[in-house]
Design a protein around this motif. Structure first.
Motif, PDB file in Angstrom:
ATOM      1  N   PHE A   6       6.599   7.615   0.558  1.00 23.76           N
ATOM      2  CA  PHE A   6       5.628   7.792   1.637  1.00 23.76           C
ATOM      3  C   PHE A   6       4.475   8.659   1.133  1.00 23.76           C
ATOM      4  O   PHE A   6       4.685   9.672   0.469  1.00 23.76           O
ATOM      5  CB  PHE A   6       6.276   8.464   2.856  1.00 23.76           C
ATOM      6  CG  PHE A   6       7.534   7.776   3.331  1.00 23.76           C
ATOM      7  CD1 PHE A   6       7.655   6.395   3.287  1.00 23.76           C
ATOM      8  CD2 PHE A   6       8.601   8.516   3.822  1.00 23.76           C
ATOM      9  CE1 PHE A   6       8.809   5.758   3.718  1.00 23.76           C
ATOM     10  CE2 PHE A   6       9.765   7.900   4.263  1.00 23.76           C
ATOM     11  CZ  PHE A   6       9.867   6.519   4.208  1.00 23.76           C
ATOM     12  N   LEU A  21      11.672  -2.995   7.929  1.00 25.11           N
ATOM     13  CA  LEU A  21      11.174  -1.950   7.028  1.00 25.11           C
ATOM     14  C   LEU A  21      10.377  -0.902   7.808  1.00 25.11           C
ATOM     15  O   LEU A  21      10.455   0.293   7.509  1.00 25.11           O
ATOM     16  CB  LEU A  21      10.314  -2.566   5.921  1.00 25.11           C
ATOM     17  CG  LEU A  21      11.078  -3.408   4.883  1.00 25.11           C
ATOM     18  CD1 LEU A  21      10.111  -4.100   3.931  1.00 25.11           C
ATOM     19  CD2 LEU A  21      12.064  -2.535   4.104  1.00 25.11           C
ATOM     20  N   LYS A  22       9.621  -1.338   8.796  1.00 21.84           N
ATOM     21  CA  LYS A  22       8.887  -0.392   9.642  1.00 21.84           C
ATOM     22  C   LYS A  22       9.858   0.506  10.411  1.00 21.84           C
ATOM     23  O   LYS A  22       9.657   1.721  10.529  1.00 21.84           O
ATOM     24  CB  LYS A  22       7.985  -1.142  10.626  1.00 21.84           C
ATOM     25  CG  LYS A  22       6.782  -1.823   9.969  1.00 21.84           C
ATOM     26  CD  LYS A  22       6.007  -2.649  10.978  1.00 21.84           C
ATOM     27  CE  LYS A  22       4.880  -3.420  10.289  1.00 21.84           C
ATOM     28  NZ  LYS A  22       4.217  -4.349  11.242  1.00 21.84           N
ATOM     29  N   ASN A  57      10.316   3.111  -2.074  1.00 19.82           N
ATOM     30  CA  ASN A  57       8.987   3.179  -1.449  1.00 19.82           C
ATOM     31  C   ASN A  57       8.733   4.638  -1.072  1.00 19.82           C
ATOM     32  O   ASN A  57       9.405   5.195  -0.217  1.00 19.82           O
ATOM     33  CB  ASN A  57       8.940   2.294  -0.201  1.00 19.82           C
ATOM     34  CG  ASN A  57       7.699   2.528   0.648  1.00 19.82           C
ATOM     35  OD1 ASN A  57       7.788   2.954   1.793  1.00 19.82           O
ATOM     36  ND2 ASN A  57       6.535   2.261   0.081  1.00 19.82           N
ATOM     37  N   THR A 103       6.827  -0.636  -3.984  1.00 25.44           N
ATOM     38  CA  THR A 103       8.033   0.051  -4.452  1.00 25.44           C
ATOM     39  C   THR A 103       7.975   0.325  -5.953  1.00 25.44           C
ATOM     40  O   THR A 103       7.344  -0.406  -6.713  1.00 25.44           O
ATOM     41  CB  THR A 103       9.295  -0.778  -4.163  1.00 25.44           C
ATOM     42  OG1 THR A 103       9.176  -2.060  -4.794  1.00 25.44           O
ATOM     43  CG2 THR A 103       9.500  -0.964  -2.676  1.00 25.44           C
ATOM     44  N   GLY A 162       7.266  -5.948  -2.637  1.00 20.82           N
ATOM     45  CA  GLY A 162       7.112  -4.830  -1.715  1.00 20.82           C
ATOM     46  C   GLY A 162       5.665  -4.571  -1.377  1.00 20.82           C
ATOM     47  O   GLY A 162       5.316  -4.302  -0.211  1.00 20.82           O
ATOM     48  N   ARG A 163       4.805  -4.649  -2.376  1.00 20.26           N
ATOM     49  CA  ARG A 163       3.366  -4.440  -2.141  1.00 20.26           C
ATOM     50  C   ARG A 163       2.826  -5.509  -1.190  1.00 20.26           C
ATOM     51  O   ARG A 163       2.026  -5.227  -0.300  1.00 20.26           O
ATOM     52  CB  ARG A 163       2.613  -4.467  -3.476  1.00 20.26           C
ATOM     53  CG  ARG A 163       1.151  -4.054  -3.372  1.00 20.26           C
ATOM     54  CD  ARG A 163       0.518  -3.954  -4.744  1.00 20.26           C
ATOM     55  NE  ARG A 163       1.189  -2.964  -5.586  1.00 20.26           N
ATOM     56  CZ  ARG A 163       0.961  -1.660  -5.495  1.00 20.26           C
ATOM     57  NH1 ARG A 163       0.112  -1.177  -4.593  1.00 20.26           N
ATOM     58  NH2 ARG A 163       1.602  -0.825  -6.305  1.00 20.26           N
ATOM     59  N   LYS A 185       9.908  -7.382   7.395  1.00 19.67           N
ATOM     60  CA  LYS A 185       8.826  -6.398   7.528  1.00 19.67           C
ATOM     61  C   LYS A 185       9.047  -5.499   8.738  1.00 19.67           C
ATOM     62  O   LYS A 185       8.833  -4.283   8.687  1.00 19.67           O
ATOM     63  CB  LYS A 185       7.477  -7.102   7.654  1.00 19.67           C
ATOM     64  CG  LYS A 185       6.969  -7.753   6.372  1.00 19.67           C
ATOM     65  CD  LYS A 185       5.608  -8.394   6.644  1.00 19.67           C
ATOM     66  CE  LYS A 185       5.079  -9.137   5.447  1.00 19.67           C
ATOM     67  NZ  LYS A 185       3.797  -9.813   5.723  1.00 19.67           N
ATOM     68  N   PHE A 209       4.810  -2.376   1.624  1.00 15.99           N
ATOM     69  CA  PHE A 209       5.715  -1.298   1.218  1.00 15.99           C
ATOM     70  C   PHE A 209       5.874  -1.335  -0.307  1.00 15.99           C
ATOM     71  O   PHE A 209       6.895  -1.799  -0.816  1.00 15.99           O
ATOM     72  CB  PHE A 209       7.083  -1.446   1.896  1.00 15.99           C
ATOM     73  CG  PHE A 209       7.053  -1.235   3.385  1.00 15.99           C
ATOM     74  CD1 PHE A 209       7.265   0.032   3.918  1.00 15.99           C
ATOM     75  CD2 PHE A 209       6.811  -2.289   4.254  1.00 15.99           C
ATOM     76  CE1 PHE A 209       7.233   0.237   5.282  1.00 15.99           C
ATOM     77  CE2 PHE A 209       6.784  -2.090   5.618  1.00 15.99           C
ATOM     78  CZ  PHE A 209       6.987  -0.818   6.144  1.00 15.99           C
ATOM     79  N   LYS A 227      11.360   3.021   8.048  1.00 15.15           N
ATOM     80  CA  LYS A 227      10.445   4.117   7.743  1.00 15.15           C
ATOM     81  C   LYS A 227      10.424   5.128   8.893  1.00 15.15           C
ATOM     82  O   LYS A 227      10.488   6.345   8.662  1.00 15.15           O
ATOM     83  CB  LYS A 227       9.037   3.591   7.476  1.00 15.15           C
ATOM     84  CG  LYS A 227       8.060   4.702   7.099  1.00 15.15           C
ATOM     85  CD  LYS A 227       6.714   4.156   6.674  1.00 15.15           C
ATOM     86  CE  LYS A 227       5.781   5.298   6.248  1.00 15.15           C
ATOM     87  NZ  LYS A 227       4.469   4.806   5.784  1.00 15.15           N
TER      88      LYS A 227
END
Length: 309
Positions: free
Chosen positions: A261, A296-297, A259, A208, A201-202, A293, A206, A300
């Motif tokens: 925020f 994931l954006k 994840n 986690t 994730g990093r 990716k 993102f 979010k």
């Protein structure tokens, strides 16, 4: 609320009690009606409101039901009950030996001599004693012998509790956390230790927290992505959580990854509690890391939009 972890430890407490007995898994709206009746009865009679529950769940002991899934861990149940104005919570260890107590031994030794019950609020269909061979009529007869009253919870109320539990489990297994939360009257929670994961994730931008839940009996909702919130270091943070196998990166073990925020800090080896607010989507296998990716954006943005509303 004072928590007692063995019935025998209650013996020295100098109070008479009004008692209800049950597992109260989820402590949902149906349960709360019964518990409100308990606390009101305590206020009206001057008795101490007391919940008697058992751990492990009797089915785990008597039926070796390893597949049983509960809505609360023991600690979560205690946390929720703390908010309801009870005087005492007794969590007695449930064993095969305890299950063999006769009905009269259970009433005389447990309810009367130890818990000092003067009033018992119980379901019309409650059964107790060895092989569950005693019913509410037997309990009323015992009340005449041992000087306590029995207040019956009627069929409609018991059915409401049963229906609520069934609907909550079904909703969570279908990923419908909004329906589950409505029945619970609070956001369904997952509590566990943050353990080191693969760190993928990093790498994706993102980072986690990999949540490890020790209690295998805890019900985990349907795989997919969720909007969540937590209290971290005394502050509230929102985030998104994935439950599943991370198929895009050939994950082979189920994981729960969050994840958060706007959170900066180290959560490794800390116990955190995550509240599930909304389900965003199913888990998918994407064609590439870049495609993942991008999703994931979008997740979010979708999460932030739901949070803002």
């Amino acid at each position: 609320m004072e928590t007692i972890h063995n019935i025998s430890d209650f013996k020295d407490i100098p109070h008479h009690t009004v008692v209800t007995i049950g597992t109260f898994d989820g402590v949902h709206l149906g349960h709360r009606q019964i518990l409100k009746r308990l606390t009101n009865s305590a206020k009206n009679t001057g008795l101490k409101s007391t919940v008697l529950t058992f751990f492990p769940h009797p089915r785990m002991v008597l039926q070796k039901d390893v597949d049983i899934k509960l809505l609360n861990t023991l600690e979560e149940k205690k946390q929720i009950l703390e908010t309801l104005g009870l005087d005492y919570l007794i969590i007695h260890p449930f064993t095969k030996q305890f299950s063999r107590l006769s009905a009269v031994d259970f009433v005389r030794d447990i309810l009367v001599n130890n818990i000092k019950s003067k009033r018992i609020i119980i379901g019309y269909d409650h059964r107790f004693g060895r092989n569950r061979n005693a019913n509410i009529q037997d309990l009323i007869a015992f009340g005449n012998t041992f000087d306590f009253e029995v207040e019956e919870i009627l069929a409609q109320e018991i059915d409401d509790v049963s229906v609520s539990s069934t609907k909550i489990r079904k909703a969570l297994l279908e990923g419908d956390v909004e329906t589950a939360n409505n029945y619970l009257s609070y956001a369904y929670m997952l509590t566990g230790m943050v353990k080191k994961g693969k760190g993928l994730g990093r790498d994706f931008g993102f980072p986690t927290a990999n949540l490890h839940i020790e209690e295998e009996y805890k019900l985990i909702p349907k795989n997919g992505a969720y909007v969540v919130k937590s209290q971290l270091n005394g502050k509230e943070f929102f985030g998104m959580m994935n439950i599943g196998f991370n198929p895009t990166v050939d994950g082979s073990q189920k994981s729960i990854e969050v994840n958060f925020f706007d959170f900066e800090g180290d959560l490794y080896d800390k116990k955190i509690q995550v509240q599930l607010l909304h389900r965003i989507r199913d888990e998918h296998k994407f064609n590439s890391i870049e495609e993942l990716k991008e999703q994931l954006k979008k997740d979010k943005d979708h999460s932030l939009d739901l949070i803002s509303k």
